[in-house]
Design a protein around this motif. Structure first.
Motif, short mmCIF file in Angstrom:
data_model
loop_
_atom_site.label_atom_id
_atom_site.label_comp_id
_atom_site.label_asym_id
_atom_site.label_seq_id
_atom_site.Cartn_x
_atom_site.Cartn_y
_atom_site.Cartn_z
N GLY A 9 0.82 -1.20 0.00
CA GLY A 9 0.00 0.00 0.00
C GLY A 9 0.85 1.26 0.00
N VAL A 10 0.21 2.39 0.24
CA VAL A 10 0.90 3.67 0.18
C VAL A 10 2.01 3.76 1.23
N VAL A 11 1.69 3.45 2.48
CA VAL A 11 2.67 3.57 3.55
C VAL A 11 3.82 2.60 3.36
N GLY A 12 3.50 1.33 3.12
CA GLY A 12 4.54 0.33 2.97
C GLY A 12 5.48 0.62 1.83
N CYS A 13 4.93 0.96 0.67
CA CYS A 13 5.77 1.23 -0.50
C CYS A 13 6.61 2.49 -0.33
N THR A 14 6.04 3.52 0.28
CA THR A 14 6.78 4.77 0.46
C THR A 14 7.93 4.58 1.44
N TYR A 15 7.65 3.94 2.58
CA TYR A 15 8.73 3.65 3.53
C TYR A 15 9.75 2.70 2.91
N GLY A 16 9.26 1.69 2.18
CA GLY A 16 10.18 0.75 1.54
C GLY A 16 11.09 1.44 0.54
N TRP A 17 10.53 2.34 -0.24
CA TRP A 17 11.31 3.11 -1.22
C TRP A 17 12.39 3.94 -0.53
N GLN A 18 12.01 4.61 0.55
CA GLN A 18 12.98 5.43 1.27
C GLN A 18 14.06 4.58 1.94
N LEU A 19 13.70 3.43 2.46
CA LEU A 19 14.67 2.53 3.07
C LEU A 19 15.63 1.96 2.04
N SER A 20 15.12 1.69 0.84
CA SER A 20 16.00 1.18 -0.23
C SER A 20 16.99 2.26 -0.65
N LYS A 21 16.55 3.53 -0.66
CA LYS A 21 17.46 4.63 -0.98
C LYS A 21 18.56 4.76 0.07
N ALA A 22 18.24 4.31 1.31
CA ALA A 22 19.21 4.39 2.40
C ALA A 22 20.13 3.17 2.43
N GLY A 23 19.98 2.27 1.46
CA GLY A 23 20.89 1.14 1.35
C GLY A 23 20.35 -0.21 1.77
N CYS A 24 19.08 -0.28 2.15
CA CYS A 24 18.50 -1.57 2.55
C CYS A 24 18.12 -2.39 1.33
N THR A 54 11.31 23.05 1.48
CA THR A 54 10.70 23.37 0.20
C THR A 54 10.19 22.06 -0.40
N ARG A 55 9.07 22.15 -1.07
CA ARG A 55 8.46 20.95 -1.65
C ARG A 55 9.29 20.41 -2.82
N LYS A 56 9.55 19.10 -2.77
CA LYS A 56 10.27 18.44 -3.86
C LYS A 56 9.37 17.34 -4.44
N ASP A 57 9.00 17.46 -5.70
CA ASP A 57 8.13 16.48 -6.35
C ASP A 57 8.95 15.45 -7.11
N THR A 58 8.59 14.20 -6.93
CA THR A 58 9.30 13.10 -7.57
C THR A 58 8.31 12.14 -8.21
N ASP A 59 8.64 11.65 -9.38
CA ASP A 59 7.82 10.64 -10.07
C ASP A 59 8.78 9.52 -10.47
N ILE A 60 8.75 8.41 -9.72
CA ILE A 60 9.73 7.35 -9.95
C ILE A 60 9.06 5.98 -10.07
N ILE A 61 9.80 5.02 -10.58
CA ILE A 61 9.37 3.62 -10.59
C ILE A 61 10.23 2.89 -9.56
N PHE A 62 9.58 2.44 -8.51
CA PHE A 62 10.25 1.69 -7.44
C PHE A 62 10.24 0.22 -7.82
#
Length: 305
Positions: A9-24, A54-62
């Motif tokens: 879902g929204v929460v899981g995928c967003t946190y997962g995306w951010q954690l993957s960016k942090a090296g997980c 400041t707002r940063k907009d991103t459109d990515i494929i996780f």
């Protein structure tokens, strides 16, 4: 660190995306019928990030690792359960068999499931956290989310007995690396109960419960075809509040007595009520309109006159 997101879902995928960016090394558990599509196309995330003022907009494929079943000999260090709380009754038996040595983290708006979890998992197997940093909705198979930059937005986590354990500290470190503002709480259960209603209000102001119940009371009609059954009870329904406040996609989650043929008459009446509802106040996250799911009961009692 290998982390499984249990629920795409929204929460899981967003946190997962951010954690993957942090090296997980992040994997996502999806339904069998979704696995091939998610593996092929990934998960589109359209995000407004307010953490840097400041707002940063991103459109990515996780594109995480995608699995459709969990084995007890898995090598995940953490399993983050970010599904709807109503799904716990089906998830917990599975986790009791397949969590293995992983630490299970319940990433949900929980307030009354603590004893239920203890029936399936040992106290040392799990702890709690709350995804206070992220909100949003799904549209056209894409995730639209916002990551909060508000001063008091954070990701509280902790053991239910207040101990600061190595597994809590280790998750704290990786959440901090992902800039998801973790805070270790020694009273996480109190925090979850206190913030249950607050979090719901931040996600969507929609309609006050008294006004909703009054609308239902004024418009509900006990099905004439069901009078002889003398059946009373509640129908639990879930709806989506669209960005313009329209009430769409009604779904009956629980009916009064599905064994009886007359049960359908009560469900039809609930759907009729939803079809005549006025627009609600739409949900928003940081002033961005979002679709929001909302679940509520409709009670049927026999007419007295």
């Amino acid at each position: 660190m290998k982390i499984l997101i249990y629920g795409a879902g929204v929460v899981g995928c967003t946190y997962g995306w951010q954690l993957s960016k942090a090296g997980c090394d992040v994997a996502v558990l999806v339904r069998k019928e979704q696995k091939e599509l998610v593996q092929k196309d990934g998960i589109r995330i359209i995000c407004s990030d307010f953490r840097e003022k400041t707002r940063k907009d991103t459109d990515i494929i996780f594109k995480p690792t995608v699995i459709d079943e969990l084995s007890s000999n898995n090598d995940f260090e953490y399993i983050i359960v970010s599904t709807n709380k109503l799904q716990l009754s089906t998830i917990l038996p599975s986790l009791s068999k397949s969590a293995g040595k992983a630490n299970v983290v319940f990433f949900q708006n929980n307030w009354n499931v603590f004893t239920e979890i203890d029936k399936y998992l040992k106290p040392e197997q799990y702890f709690f956290a709350f995804p206070f940093m992220v909100g949003g909705g799904k549209e056209d198979k894409s995730i639209h989310c916002a990551i909060s930059g508000l001063k008091y937005s954070n990701t509280p986590l902790g053991e239910k007995d207040g101990r600061i354990t190595p597994q809590v500290e280790k998750l704290f470190i990786i959440l901090d690396k992902a800039n998801l503002k973790p805070v270790i709480s020694n009273q996480i259960l109190v925090w979850l109960i206190t913030h249950y209603a607050v979090a719901a209000g931040l996600s969507a102001g929609i309609m006050s419960l008294p006004k909703l119940m009054e609308f239902i009371r004024q418009n509900i009609k006990y099905p004439q075809s069901a009078l002889q059954s003398k059946l009373e009870g509640r129908v639990i329904v879930q709806v989506v509040i669209d960005k313009d406040g329209s009430v769409i996609q009604p779904k009956i989650l629980r009916s009064i007595n599905p064994v009886l043929s007359i049960d359908n008459a009560f469900c039809e009446e609930v759907l009729r009520i939803i079809s005549i509802m006025p627009k609600w106040k739409p949900g928003s996250q940081h002033e961005i309109p979002v679709k929001v799911k909302f679940t509520f009961p409709v009670r049927f009692t026999l007419p007295t006159d």
